[in-house]
Design an enzyme around this catalytic site. Structure first.
Site, short mmCIF file in Angstrom:
data_model
loop_
_atom_site.label_atom_id
_atom_site.label_comp_id
_atom_site.label_asym_id
_atom_site.label_seq_id
_atom_site.Cartn_x
_atom_site.Cartn_y
_atom_site.Cartn_z
CG HIS A 1 23.71 14.87 -31.04
ND1 HIS A 1 25.06 14.68 -31.22
CD2 HIS A 1 23.07 14.16 -31.99
CE1 HIS A 1 25.22 13.89 -32.27
NE2 HIS A 1 24.05 13.56 -32.75
CG ASP B 1 16.33 10.75 -34.60
OD1 ASP B 1 16.30 10.37 -35.79
OD2 ASP B 1 17.22 10.43 -33.81
N1 COA Z 1 15.59 15.16 -22.29
C1 COA Z 1 15.80 15.58 -21.02
N2 COA Z 1 17.04 15.76 -20.52
C2 COA Z 1 18.08 15.50 -21.31
C3 COA Z 1 17.92 15.07 -22.63
C4 COA Z 1 16.62 14.90 -23.11
N3 COA Z 1 16.40 14.47 -24.36
N4 COA Z 1 19.14 14.90 -23.19
C5 COA Z 1 20.04 15.19 -22.25
N5 COA Z 1 19.40 15.56 -21.12
C6 COA Z 1 20.02 15.96 -19.87
C7 COA Z 1 20.60 14.76 -19.15
O1 COA Z 1 19.63 14.15 -18.33
C8 COA Z 1 21.73 15.35 -18.39
O2 COA Z 1 21.21 15.99 -17.25
P1 COA Z 1 22.00 15.92 -15.85
O3 COA Z 1 23.31 16.58 -16.12
O4 COA Z 1 21.10 16.66 -14.92
O5 COA Z 1 22.13 14.45 -15.55
C9 COA Z 1 22.23 16.46 -19.32
O6 COA Z 1 21.15 16.79 -20.16
C10 COA Z 1 23.42 16.03 -20.15
O7 COA Z 1 23.05 14.97 -20.99
P2 COA Z 1 23.87 13.63 -21.16
O8 COA Z 1 23.04 12.49 -20.70
O9 COA Z 1 25.24 13.78 -20.59
O10 COA Z 1 24.04 13.57 -22.69
P3 COA Z 1 24.62 12.35 -23.46
O11 COA Z 1 25.61 12.91 -24.39
O12 COA Z 1 25.07 11.22 -22.63
O13 COA Z 1 23.30 11.81 -24.18
C11 COA Z 1 21.59 11.45 -25.70
C12 COA Z 1 22.94 12.14 -25.45
C13 COA Z 1 21.27 11.60 -27.18
C14 COA Z 1 21.68 9.97 -25.34
C15 COA Z 1 20.52 12.15 -24.83
O14 COA Z 1 20.47 13.51 -25.14
C16 COA Z 1 19.14 11.50 -25.00
O15 COA Z 1 18.83 10.51 -24.36
N6 COA Z 1 18.29 12.10 -25.90
C17 COA Z 1 16.99 11.54 -26.18
C18 COA Z 1 17.09 10.43 -27.22
C19 COA Z 1 17.37 10.96 -28.60
O16 COA Z 1 16.72 11.87 -29.07
N7 COA Z 1 18.32 10.30 -29.28
C20 COA Z 1 18.69 10.64 -30.63
C21 COA Z 1 20.07 11.19 -30.66
S1 COA Z 1 20.51 11.74 -32.28
#
Ligand code: COA
Length: 374
Positions: free
Chosen positions: A260, A311
């Site tokens: 998140h 979700d």
């Molecule tokens: N699965 C695997 N790795 C994940 C992850 C996931 N669901 N969510 C975050 N990470 C990892 C990222 O790859 C990143 O790794 P890195 O530092 O090695 O590159 C690290 O955790 C930090 O995440 P980040 O991408 O900075 O988080 P964000 O705040 O930009 O993204 C989301 C948040 C929600 C976009 C992301 O967690 C995601 O894509 N989740 C899956 C989709 C989802 O469930 N969305 C609903 C949200 S309510």
């Protein structure tokens, strides 16, 4: 002026809001000051909707009036039913919802009136009609007859009735109602920010909600609840879960339903939704997905320290309730209309055009050469 780029507006506070407060440090979320967990325990979705739209919980007279209006607006125009009948059967229901709200804007007599009073009335009409539009499409694409809404049913009961022709047992309705409350509002998430951005040009509520639906559809936002179900279906049975998740992590895949932007040590809505997922799994005598859920969650937390978001439990809960997977995000829509509408009204009440800057990194200045000289 600083040219530092904050991709994804990470950590940027862009405005103030009175609608909800996300407190990641204590895993808490309040709507207008009330904890969502308490709202789930003591209220129906309609009460939470009233709270989000109007700022206070209703007393019984106010709730009755609010429900009377909502129930009175559930039916669609003949025109909209016809349009839905003519939509391609393979359309994603999120696109159907987006188009339906857009058509509602064409039909609404107050579309161009952006006053708080007109916006409150329009929000309630959109809230009342969108479930009907979605349920109509749900039936049409299966070759079934449309079921018209029933005024004597609650918002949650009526949605089941319009999709399936009957209302399930009260525990199932309660679990659905809780999911609606949990999905109703979440501060400046991407779809709400989209709605506020559209509103900031002084555009109208139908347009802002149409844009917000398009934004919610994406798998990094609302679309994740559908992706969770696709993932669980791929895993198939609990015995496969450990191998599947370890493999996904090895391949550095994004695991849907986890992570998140704001919560980094757990989503405040998950414990409540997980409890209702458990209840539904028990009632349906089907614990397969619950077992898969636990295995994947354990690995994600222990190996990556990434926690599930809301979700993750809603996906399999909606599946057990009998909804088609591509209807999970549309269910999110029918609830989030409340949060979007409250933010749209808040934006209108103290508007400033949202217009960020970009750091240019394209070609240096170039002189246009005449066509025959290039
Ligand atoms: N699965 C695997 N790795 C994940 C992850 C996931 N669901 N969510 C975050 N990470 C990892 C990222 O790859 C990143 O790794 P890195 O530092 O090695 O590159 C690290 O955790 C930090 O995440 P980040 O991408 O900075 O988080 P964000 O705040 O930009 O993204 C989301 C948040 C929600 C976009 C992301 O967690 C995601 O894509 N989740 C899956 C989709 C989802 O469930 N969305 C609903 C949200 S309510």
């Amino acid at each position: 002026m600083s040219e530092e780029v904050k991709k994804g507006l990470l950590g940027i506070v862009v405005d103030e809001t009175e609608v909800s407060k996300v407190m990641p440090e204590i895993n808490s979320l309040t709507y207008r000051g009330y904890a969502v967990q308490d709202l789930c325990e003591f209220c129906r979705f309609e009460e939470a909707a009233y709270l989000i739209l109007k700022g206070d919980l209703p007393n019984s007279i106010e709730l009755r009036q609010f429900e009377k209006i909502e129930r009175g607006h559930r039916d669609l125009s003949k025109n909209l039913y016809e349009i839905i009948k003519h939509m391609p059967k393979k359309s994603h229901p999120m696109d159907v919802a987006r188009t339906a709200v857009s058509v509602m804007g064409l039909e609404d007599k107050e579309t161009t009136d952006n006053s708080q009073e007109a916006n409150t009335r329009k929000a309630l009409r959109i809230l009342a009609k969108t479930p009907t539009a979605l349920a109509a499409f749900y039936r049409i694409r299966k070759g079934k007859k449309i079921i018209k809404p029933k005024k004597e049913l609650t918002f949650a009961e009526n949605f089941f009735y319009m999709c399936f022709g009957k209302v399930p047992q009260k525990e199932i309705v309660k679990a659905f109602d809780v999911s609606l409350i949990l999905y109703a509002e979440h501060s400046f998430n991407v779809s709400t920010f989209t709605a506020r951005t559209i509103t900031s040009s002084l555009s109208d509520i139908h347009g802002a909600i149409t844009g917000a639906i398009a934004s919610l559809k994406g798998p990094l936002h609302g679309g994740a609840n559908e992706e969770v179900m696709h993932m669980m279906n791929k895993i198939k049975k609990p015995e496969n879960a450990l191998k599947w998740i370890n493999n996904a992590l090895k391949k550095k895949e994004v695991v849907m339903g986890f992570g998140h932007r704001v919560y980094k040590s757990g989503d405040s809505r998950v414990p409540t939704m997980k409890a209702y997922f458990k209840k539904v799994a028990k009632l349906k005598k089907d614990k397969k997905f619950l077992k898969i859920y636990d295995i994947v969650e354990k690995v994600m937390i222990s190996k990556k320290n990434i926690h599930p978001n809301v979700d993750y439990p809603t996906g399999p809960t909606y599946h057990l309730m009998g909804f088609d997977t591509d209807f999970f995000t549309p269910i999110f829509v029918i609830s989030r209309i409340t949060g979007w509408s409250a933010h749209i009204m808040e934006q209108h009440s103290s508007n400033k055009l949202i217009r960020p800057l970009a750091k240019y990194k394209g070609s240096k200045y170039r002189k246009v050469m005449l066509l025959n000289q290039r």
